[in-house]
Design a protein around this motif. Structure first.
Motif, mmCIF file in Angstrom:
data_model
loop_
_atom_site.group_PDB
_atom_site.id
_atom_site.type_symbol
_atom_site.label_atom_id
_atom_site.label_comp_id
_atom_site.label_asym_id
_atom_site.label_seq_id
_atom_site.Cartn_x
_atom_site.Cartn_y
_atom_site.Cartn_z
ATOM 1 N N VAL A 551 0.996 -1.160 0.318
ATOM 2 C CA VAL A 551 0.072 -0.292 -0.214
ATOM 3 C C VAL A 551 1.162 0.804 0.002
ATOM 4 N N ALA A 552 0.584 2.193 -0.939
ATOM 5 C CA ALA A 552 1.387 3.705 -0.883
ATOM 6 C C ALA A 552 0.542 4.441 -0.376
ATOM 7 N N VAL A 553 0.884 5.223 0.435
ATOM 8 C CA VAL A 553 1.207 6.857 1.150
ATOM 9 C C VAL A 553 1.432 8.192 0.899
ATOM 10 N N ASN A 554 0.294 9.357 0.797
ATOM 11 C CA ASN A 554 1.155 9.944 0.899
ATOM 12 C C ASN A 554 2.133 10.853 1.445
ATOM 13 N N VAL A 555 2.719 11.337 1.821
ATOM 14 C CA VAL A 555 3.967 12.141 3.374
ATOM 15 C C VAL A 555 3.787 13.400 2.750
ATOM 16 N N SER A 556 3.055 14.726 3.566
ATOM 17 C CA SER A 556 3.251 16.094 3.189
ATOM 18 C C SER A 556 4.461 16.657 3.875
ATOM 19 N N ALA A 557 5.052 17.563 3.104
ATOM 20 C CA ALA A 557 6.683 18.039 3.286
ATOM 21 C C ALA A 557 5.963 18.659 5.087
ATOM 22 N N ARG A 558 5.249 18.851 5.536
ATOM 23 C CA ARG A 558 4.619 19.153 6.754
ATOM 24 C C ARG A 558 4.813 17.735 7.658
ATOM 25 N N GLN A 559 5.002 16.592 7.400
ATOM 26 C CA GLN A 559 4.909 15.282 8.066
ATOM 27 C C GLN A 559 6.443 15.382 7.511
ATOM 28 N N LEU A 560 6.981 15.043 6.591
ATOM 29 C CA LEU A 560 8.321 15.161 6.255
ATOM 30 C C LEU A 560 9.066 15.414 7.742
ATOM 31 N N MET A 561 8.947 17.261 7.210
ATOM 32 C CA MET A 561 9.501 17.700 7.891
ATOM 33 C C MET A 561 9.140 18.727 9.103
ATOM 34 N N GLY A 562 8.344 18.831 9.747
ATOM 35 C CA GLY A 562 7.714 18.921 11.567
ATOM 36 C C GLY A 562 7.744 18.167 12.177
ATOM 37 N N SER A 563 7.267 17.008 11.500
ATOM 38 C CA SER A 563 6.780 15.838 12.863
ATOM 39 C C SER A 563 7.614 14.443 13.005
ATOM 40 N N ASP A 564 7.755 14.082 13.504
ATOM 41 C CA ASP A 564 9.038 12.818 13.728
ATOM 42 C C ASP A 564 8.579 11.561 13.220
ATOM 43 N N ILE A 565 8.324 11.826 11.968
ATOM 44 C CA ILE A 565 8.006 10.902 10.765
ATOM 45 C C ILE A 565 8.286 9.060 10.688
ATOM 46 N N VAL A 566 9.369 9.218 11.572
ATOM 47 C CA VAL A 566 9.762 7.935 11.030
ATOM 48 C C VAL A 566 9.072 7.709 12.606
ATOM 49 N N HIS A 567 9.154 8.118 13.725
ATOM 50 C CA HIS A 567 8.786 7.594 14.957
ATOM 51 C C HIS A 567 7.020 6.928 14.575
ATOM 52 N N ALA A 568 6.470 7.800 13.997
ATOM 53 C CA ALA A 568 5.094 7.552 13.641
ATOM 54 C C ALA A 568 5.297 6.476 12.696
ATOM 55 N N VAL A 569 5.835 6.359 11.475
ATOM 56 C CA VAL A 569 5.797 5.095 10.382
ATOM 57 C C VAL A 569 5.680 3.631 11.653
ATOM 58 N N SER A 570 6.750 3.785 12.221
ATOM 59 C CA SER A 570 7.314 2.403 13.048
ATOM 60 C C SER A 570 5.927 2.387 13.890
ATOM 61 N N ARG A 571 5.648 3.229 14.987
ATOM 62 C CA ARG A 571 4.314 2.930 15.667
ATOM 63 C C ARG A 571 2.853 2.106 15.274
ATOM 64 N N GLU A 572 2.985 2.909 13.156
ATOM 65 C CA GLU A 572 2.092 2.511 12.666
ATOM 66 C C GLU A 572 2.310 0.897 12.802
ATOM 67 N N LEU A 573 3.395 0.394 12.065
ATOM 68 C CA LEU A 573 3.524 -0.728 11.276
ATOM 69 C C LEU A 573 3.528 -1.999 12.463
ATOM 70 N N GLU A 574 4.028 -0.962 13.817
ATOM 71 C CA GLU A 574 3.862 -2.041 14.764
ATOM 72 C C GLU A 574 2.723 -2.066 15.230
ATOM 73 N N ARG A 575 1.853 -1.276 15.336
ATOM 74 C CA ARG A 575 0.508 -1.697 15.659
ATOM 75 C C ARG A 575 -0.494 -2.471 15.309
ATOM 76 N N SER A 576 -0.389 -2.504 13.745
ATOM 77 C CA SER A 576 -1.145 -2.552 12.675
ATOM 78 C C SER A 576 -0.043 -4.460 12.654
ATOM 79 N N GLY A 577 0.665 -4.214 12.533
ATOM 80 C CA GLY A 577 1.285 -5.940 11.926
ATOM 81 C C GLY A 577 1.726 -5.627 10.906
ATOM 82 N N LEU A 578 1.686 -4.856 10.337
ATOM 83 C CA LEU A 578 2.244 -5.128 8.353
ATOM 84 C C LEU A 578 3.519 -4.885 8.614
#
Length: 715
Positions: A551-578
């Motif tokens: 599944v492909a998900v679009n990431v905005s500039a604000r997500q990439l530079m203004g938030s902890d996108i790495v932590h968010a992706v890691s958290r959702e992968l672990e939460r969903s089991g994907l």
């Protein structure tokens, strides 16, 4: 009558006489053949099938005992070079458990008693062997029981040894306290590594365990132990202080052991060192509630504290305020001096803000250059204005970074409870809107929420509705299939696209709300919702269909530079089991070209997670091949504007062919967007493009429609 020699031959050593009965291996110590035959006859008459050997000396006895196993020794008392007591001594020395019966023609009572004391099982007179069969039967039975008991004892010893070995290697402490005395009766060696004191020191009373319990926890532990003896179990955590001064956290679980009469006899427990776990949990709690860069509370903790402040104000009919702060022209610092300088500026300014508020106030960082200050228990709106003026003064002095003096101002928007809102979302939304009016008023100023002015702005109204849409879950995901162009249009994945189902206007175009979400910062929580929902849906599809589906998900500039996108992706992968390789993140060229160094770093961290990264709308930006090689990119998505005219525009066809060739040389996967005709499909196949996406294969559709399409397997 056969001669004596023949009778003896018939009973030769270790020969089965052929008699039907229980097998008996008898070692007979006798120098008189006639007496020997008499003994054998009595044994056969008692129902034994006898295998025997006859010896008449100590040497022959020792040899026979060493050569094989015997069930019983039957010995005469008077022998050529020894007596029955000597024979008994040899048997007890070599085979302590072998039954021994003394048979003699005329031993006295004193000798018989001495033989019994020396270990003989019985004694008989040769002229009266009526009891011989019964004696042998009895001793065989006793011998069998003794063997079983020895075997059980051996098993028990081995089991105890295994248990002690296991307990000695466990990292946990195993302990046992005798009740009601509360005397420590067992402690495994792990105690030394955890307590810093040997198990022996505890068991011998040299060290009192309770003295090692932290003073603040000692009274509670004594109470817990008393309660455990009545309740039957114990589960508690407490601290100990080791002799070296180190403090450790211990998790203790125990249960009461009862005897057959129901009396409490022991308290058995397992204690575990959970110091590292406690430390990790504390770090996780801190990471979940505090901003990594500044150490200030983050959005989660702010919302919690804001809700508590609202509840408290509602109970006491008090006022409180929320101040939304955005640093003016902060982007210039990042762009001109780099993110390290920007980060240092944020740290300095966050400390200045925190120093100008009360201890009961909260200064939180939402991300980027946005802060929120919670001011509980104010008397009037003017109090909030005074605090804002103090914070503007605190920000005014220049900050020296990299030998440059940086002057920074801020725009502040204020919302006051209860007149500007009675819930978290409303207060934050109105404070944010007021902050934007401060920006429009020239920056470096303070604006309070004014309902009439905000209502007059369609943008602000849409912004308010966006906030509500997030809170009320009005967004939904649609999925557009991506297919393998070289393998029968087999579905290999989907691009997740967010849609807003407005309660009054129906589906709102992303063109209407995505730019505003970007501008207001709502794109961050919206993007996190999209990521979470897409991962959850993809995980369901992996289970039901293709485990390699992505599944492909679009990431905005604000997500990439203004938030902890790495932590968010890691958290959702672990939460969903994907699995990470089933997720692809799409970024635009223009995003990559902003702060290249920081972008490379973030993308590298995402790649280490195992997710794929693709450039969306490739060809519409300004990235050069030299820059492209710097980024850890897995794929390129050819913009639909180039695909649309490849059938009748030579330039677009050449651009598409060039992009496909470049992607191949860089070992990147190319995806053609906007495929709508068979002619376009034929061109892409001819140039080796493997993956396509567009209306030819399917429009964006609901999850249920995408699931039905997957059941077909191809489009």
């Amino acid at each position: 009558m056969p001669p004596l020699q023949d009778l003896i031959a018939e009973s030769s050593p270790c020969r089965d006489t052929g008699a039907v009965g229980r097998r008996l291996r008898a070692l007979i110590v006798e120098d008189n053949p006639v007496d020997e035959l008499h003994l054998l006859a009595k044994l056969r008459a008692a129902g034994f099938a006898v295998e025997h050997r006859s010896v008449d000396s100590v040497f022959a006895l020792e040899t026979a005992l060493a050569e094989r196993h015997w069930d019983i020794v039957i010995s005469d008392y008077v022998l050529p070079d020894c007596d029955g007591l000597d024979v008994l001594a040899v048997v007890r020395r070599l085979r302590p458990d072998l039954p021994f019966v003394l048979v003699s023609g005329g031993i006295g009572e004193a000798v018989a008693v001495e033989a019994m004391r020396a270990g003989a099982q019985d004694y008989l007179l040769k002229q009266n062997l009526l009891r011989l069969g019964a004696v042998v039967e009895r001793e065989l039975a006793k011998s069998a029981i003794a063997r079983e008991q020895r075997a059980e004892r051996q098993k028990l010893r081995e089991s105890e040894m295994r248990l002690h070995s296991i307990l000695a290697t466990l990292e946990d402490i195993i302990w046992s306290i005798e009740l009601p005395s509360q005397k420590l009766v067992y402690l495994n060696p792990s105690a030394e590594s955890i307590y810093g004191v040997s198990a022996a020191a505890f068991l011998q009373g040299q060290t009192d365990w309770l003295d090692m319990v932290h003073p603040d926890d000692r009274e509670r532990m004594v109470r817990s132990l008393k309660e455990a003896t009545t309740s039957g179990s114990l589960t508690t955590e407490y601290r100990i202080v080791r002799p070296d001064g180190e403090t450790r956290w211990i998790l203790d679980r125990a249960r009461v052991v009862f005897n057959e009469h129901g009396a409490r006899i022991r308290l058995d427990g397992i204690a575990r060192d959970v110091t590292q776990q406690r430390s990790s949990e504390a770090k996780l709690r801190h990471a979940a509630h505090f901003d990594v860069l500044t150490g200030l509370p983050n959005r989660i903790l702010l919302n919690e504290r804001l809700q508590k402040a609202i509840d408290a104000a509602a109970e006491t009919d008090a006022r409180m305020a929320v101040v939304f702060i955005d640093l003016d022209r902060f982007k210039i610092v990042n762009d001109s001096m780099g993110h390290d300088a920007g980060d240092e500026l944020l740290r300095v300014l966050s400390r200045r803000l925190a120093q100008r508020v009360r201890s009961s106030d909260t200064v939180a960082r939402l991300g980027g250059d946005e802060f929120v200050v919670l001011l509980p228990e104010i008397r009037q709106a003017a109090d909030a204005h005074a605090v804002c003026e103090q914070m503007l003064l605190a920000l005014a002095p220049p900050v020296t970074i990299q030998n440059h003096d940086i002057h920074c101002t801020a725009s502040m928007g204020v919302a006051v409870y209860p007149q500007d809102g009675r819930d978290v979302a409303t207060l934050l939304r109105h404070a944010d809107a007021a902050m934007y009016r401060a920006k429009q008023a020239g920056r470096n100023t303070i604006c309070f929420h004014e309902p009439d002015k905000n209502a007059a702005s369609g943008v602000l109204r849409l912004e308010a509705e966006l906030h509500a849409a997030l809170a009320q879950e009005q967004f939904e995901l649609h999925f557009q299939p991506q297919v393998d162009l070289l393998d029968g249009r087999r579905i290999i994945g989907f691009e997740a696209l967010v849609r807003w189902r407005h309660p009054e206007r129906g589906l709102v175009s992303p063109l209407d709300f995505i730019p505003l979400a970007e501008e207001t910062g709502l794109i961050v929580p919206l993007g996190e919702w999209v990521l979470r929902s897409a991962c959850e849906q993809a995980r369901k599809w992996l289970t039901d269909f293709d485990p390699e589906l992505r599944v492909a998900v679009n990431v905005s500039a604000r997500q990439l530079m203004g938030s902890d996108i790495v932590h968010a992706v890691s958290r959702e992968l672990e939460r969903s089991g994907l699995p990470p390789h089933n997720l692809e993140l799409e970024l635009t060229e223009s995003m990559l070209m902003q702060s290249v160094g920081q972008t490379v770093k973030v993308l590298g961290e995402l790649k280490r997670l195992g997710v794929a990264v693709a450039i969306d709308d490739f060809g519409t930006g300004y990235s050069s091949l030299a820059y492209l090689r710097r980024f850890p990119i897995d794929g390129l998505k050819i913009d639909a504007s180039f695909v649309r005219d490849i059938g009748h525009d030579a330039d677009d066809a050449a651009i598409c062919a060039c992009i496909l060739a470049m992607a191949g040389s860089l070992r990147m996967q190319a995806v053609a967007e906007g495929v709508e005709t068979e002619e376009q499909l034929a061109f892409l196949r001819a140039h080796g493009c493997r993956i396509g996406q567009g209306y030819l294969f399917g429009r964006p559709m609901s999850a249920a429609e995408a699931t039905a399409l997957l059941r077909k397997g191809a489009v």
